[in-house]
Design a protein around this motif. Structure first.
Motif, short mmCIF file in Angstrom:
data_model
loop_
_atom_site.label_atom_id
_atom_site.label_comp_id
_atom_site.label_asym_id
_atom_site.label_seq_id
_atom_site.Cartn_x
_atom_site.Cartn_y
_atom_site.Cartn_z
N PHE A 45 0.83 -1.21 0.00
CA PHE A 45 0.00 0.00 0.00
C PHE A 45 0.87 1.25 0.00
O PHE A 45 0.51 2.26 -0.63
N GLU A 46 2.00 1.21 0.71
CA GLU A 46 2.89 2.36 0.75
C GLU A 46 3.51 2.64 -0.62
O GLU A 46 3.61 3.79 -1.04
N VAL A 47 3.88 1.58 -1.33
CA VAL A 47 4.45 1.75 -2.68
C VAL A 47 3.40 2.34 -3.62
O VAL A 47 3.70 3.22 -4.43
N CYS A 48 2.16 1.83 -3.52
CA CYS A 48 1.09 2.37 -4.37
C CYS A 48 0.85 3.85 -4.09
O CYS A 48 0.62 4.64 -5.02
N ALA A 49 0.91 4.23 -2.82
CA ALA A 49 0.72 5.63 -2.47
C ALA A 49 1.86 6.48 -3.02
O ALA A 49 1.64 7.59 -3.52
N ASP A 50 3.10 5.97 -2.93
CA ASP A 50 4.25 6.72 -3.45
C ASP A 50 4.18 6.88 -4.96
O ASP A 50 4.62 7.91 -5.51
N LEU A 51 3.63 5.87 -5.66
CA LEU A 51 3.54 5.92 -7.11
C LEU A 51 2.30 6.67 -7.59
O LEU A 51 2.12 6.87 -8.80
N GLY A 52 1.46 7.08 -6.64
CA GLY A 52 0.27 7.83 -7.02
C GLY A 52 -0.83 6.99 -7.64
O GLY A 52 -1.61 7.50 -8.45
N VAL A 53 -0.89 5.73 -7.26
CA VAL A 53 -1.93 4.86 -7.81
C VAL A 53 -3.28 5.27 -7.23
O VAL A 53 -3.43 5.40 -6.02
N ASN A 54 -4.27 5.48 -8.09
CA ASN A 54 -5.59 5.90 -7.60
C ASN A 54 -6.33 4.71 -7.00
O ASN A 54 -5.95 3.56 -7.16
N ARG A 55 -7.42 5.01 -6.30
CA ARG A 55 -8.15 3.98 -5.57
C ARG A 55 -8.76 2.95 -6.51
O ARG A 55 -8.79 1.76 -6.19
N PHE A 115 -7.91 -0.95 -6.33
CA PHE A 115 -8.97 -1.94 -6.10
C PHE A 115 -8.95 -3.01 -7.19
O PHE A 115 -9.02 -4.21 -6.90
N LYS A 116 -8.84 -2.59 -8.44
CA LYS A 116 -8.94 -3.51 -9.57
C LYS A 116 -7.71 -4.40 -9.71
O LYS A 116 -7.84 -5.61 -9.96
N ASP A 117 -6.52 -3.82 -9.55
CA ASP A 117 -5.29 -4.55 -9.86
C ASP A 117 -4.60 -5.16 -8.65
O ASP A 117 -3.71 -6.01 -8.81
N ILE A 118 -4.97 -4.72 -7.43
CA ILE A 118 -4.26 -5.21 -6.25
C ILE A 118 -5.21 -5.88 -5.26
O ILE A 118 -5.09 -7.07 -4.98
N LEU A 119 -6.17 -5.12 -4.75
CA LEU A 119 -7.02 -5.66 -3.69
C LEU A 119 -7.87 -6.83 -4.18
O LEU A 119 -7.94 -7.87 -3.54
N LEU A 120 -8.54 -6.65 -5.31
CA LEU A 120 -9.44 -7.69 -5.81
C LEU A 120 -8.71 -8.98 -6.17
O LEU A 120 -9.15 -10.06 -5.73
N PRO A 121 -7.59 -8.94 -6.92
CA PRO A 121 -6.90 -10.21 -7.23
C PRO A 121 -6.32 -10.89 -5.98
O PRO A 121 -6.41 -12.12 -5.85
N LEU A 122 -5.74 -10.11 -5.07
CA LEU A 122 -5.12 -10.72 -3.89
C LEU A 122 -6.15 -11.23 -2.89
O LEU A 122 -5.88 -12.16 -2.13
N ALA A 123 -7.33 -10.63 -2.90
CA ALA A 123 -8.39 -11.07 -1.98
C ALA A 123 -9.27 -12.16 -2.60
O ALA A 123 -10.19 -12.65 -1.92
N ALA A 124 -9.00 -12.55 -3.85
CA ALA A 124 -9.86 -13.51 -4.55
C ALA A 124 -10.04 -14.82 -3.81
O ALA A 124 -11.17 -15.34 -3.74
#
Length: 283
Positions: A180-190, A194-203
């Protein structure tokens, strides 16, 4: 001596599972092809119970319960997944498990009490209709909240939603914070997160929770009995009615069909998501 005690401690739960879990499931399949007698059944081989299920209205009721359970799964996803994300991302680490405990506490109350308590809330003169009328959302009470398939879906969501939240939270908990910290540093939007990180890892957790809700939705007879109408019949209620009618082979056949449905879903889920990752840290 120490190793022998460890081996014994390991074998006891294995033996317990074989006797009280694996063996009954195998016997269920065997008994489903036995011949019905007046008060029990006798050894033999007949597919009459399966024919009695697949070539009658029972199959239609079973498919209808599967459809309603699928709706419950979708609703539980849209409600439970955001809650699990909120707990994982916004609640302090030391308080996360305490918050999860709040969702487990209702299950310390008897299931029949929890389901029956929904009737005063969902009934025509219940709390929900009163609130909707007080806020001028409706002019007349809605009768579709109870004694209908809608009531069954609501009952399934309320009863099993904590399992969707819990299994999804387990999957999200395995995600290291630095992601999550890397995503915040890279400016990844919510949306992208959600689509590329949270949803696949929580599948894996989402699938495990979905299977639990789906199987219990078609298997627990209390919900359609208390909240459903005359046409609300699931596999659990079909098996219960067969037992009352002393048609034990039919009850066993329905149980076997449910068991094979669960095994098929678990196989598909394991092939797609590898469910063993649910309890492993994500690297």
């Amino acid at each position: 001596m120490f190793n022998s005690k460890n081996n014994l401690l390991f074998k006891i739960p294995v033996i317990f599972m074989i006797i009280f879990f694996v063996l009954p499931l195998l016997l269920t399949v065997v008994w489903s092809v036995f011949e019905r007698t007046m008060f029990w059944m006798e050894p033999g081989f007949t597919l009459f119970s399966y024919e009695n299920f697949f070539f009658s209205s029972r199959l239609e009721n079973f498919l209808s319960s599967m459809f309603h359970s699928s709706i419950s799964v979708v609703c539980a996803f849209f409600i439970g997944f955001p809650i699990a994300i909120f707990i994982r991302r916004r609640v302090k680490k030391v308080a996360q498990h305490r918050v999860m405990l709040l969702f487990i506490l209702p299950f310390m109350v008897s299931e029949i009490i929890r389901i029956f308590a929904l009737r005063p809330i969902l009934s025509r003169n219940g709390v929900l209709n009163s609130l909707l009328m007080d806020f001028n959302f409706i002019d007349t009470p809605i009768s579709a909240f109870v004694f209908t398939p809608t009531g069954v879906v609501i009952g399934e969501i309320v009863s099993f939603l904590p399992f969707m939240i819990f299994s999804t939270f387990l999957a999200l908990e395995a995600i290291p914070n630095y992601i999550f910290e890397v995503c915040a540093d890279l400016g990844v939007n919510r949306r992208r997160m959600f689509k590329d990180i949270l949803l696949p890892l929580a599948a894996p957790g989402l699938f495990a929770g979905s299977v639990f809700i789906f199987v219990n939705g078609i298997g627990i007879a209390l919900i359609p009995t208390i909240l459903g109408g005359p046409g609300s019949v699931n596999a659990g209620l079909i098996a219960t009615q067969a037992i009352i009618a002393l048609d034990f082979p039919l009850a066993m056949a329905v149980s076997a069909i449910m068991m094979f449905t669960l095994m098929g879903l678990l196989y598909i889920g394991h092939r797609l998501f590898n469910l063993t990752k649910l309890l492993e840290p994500i690297s």
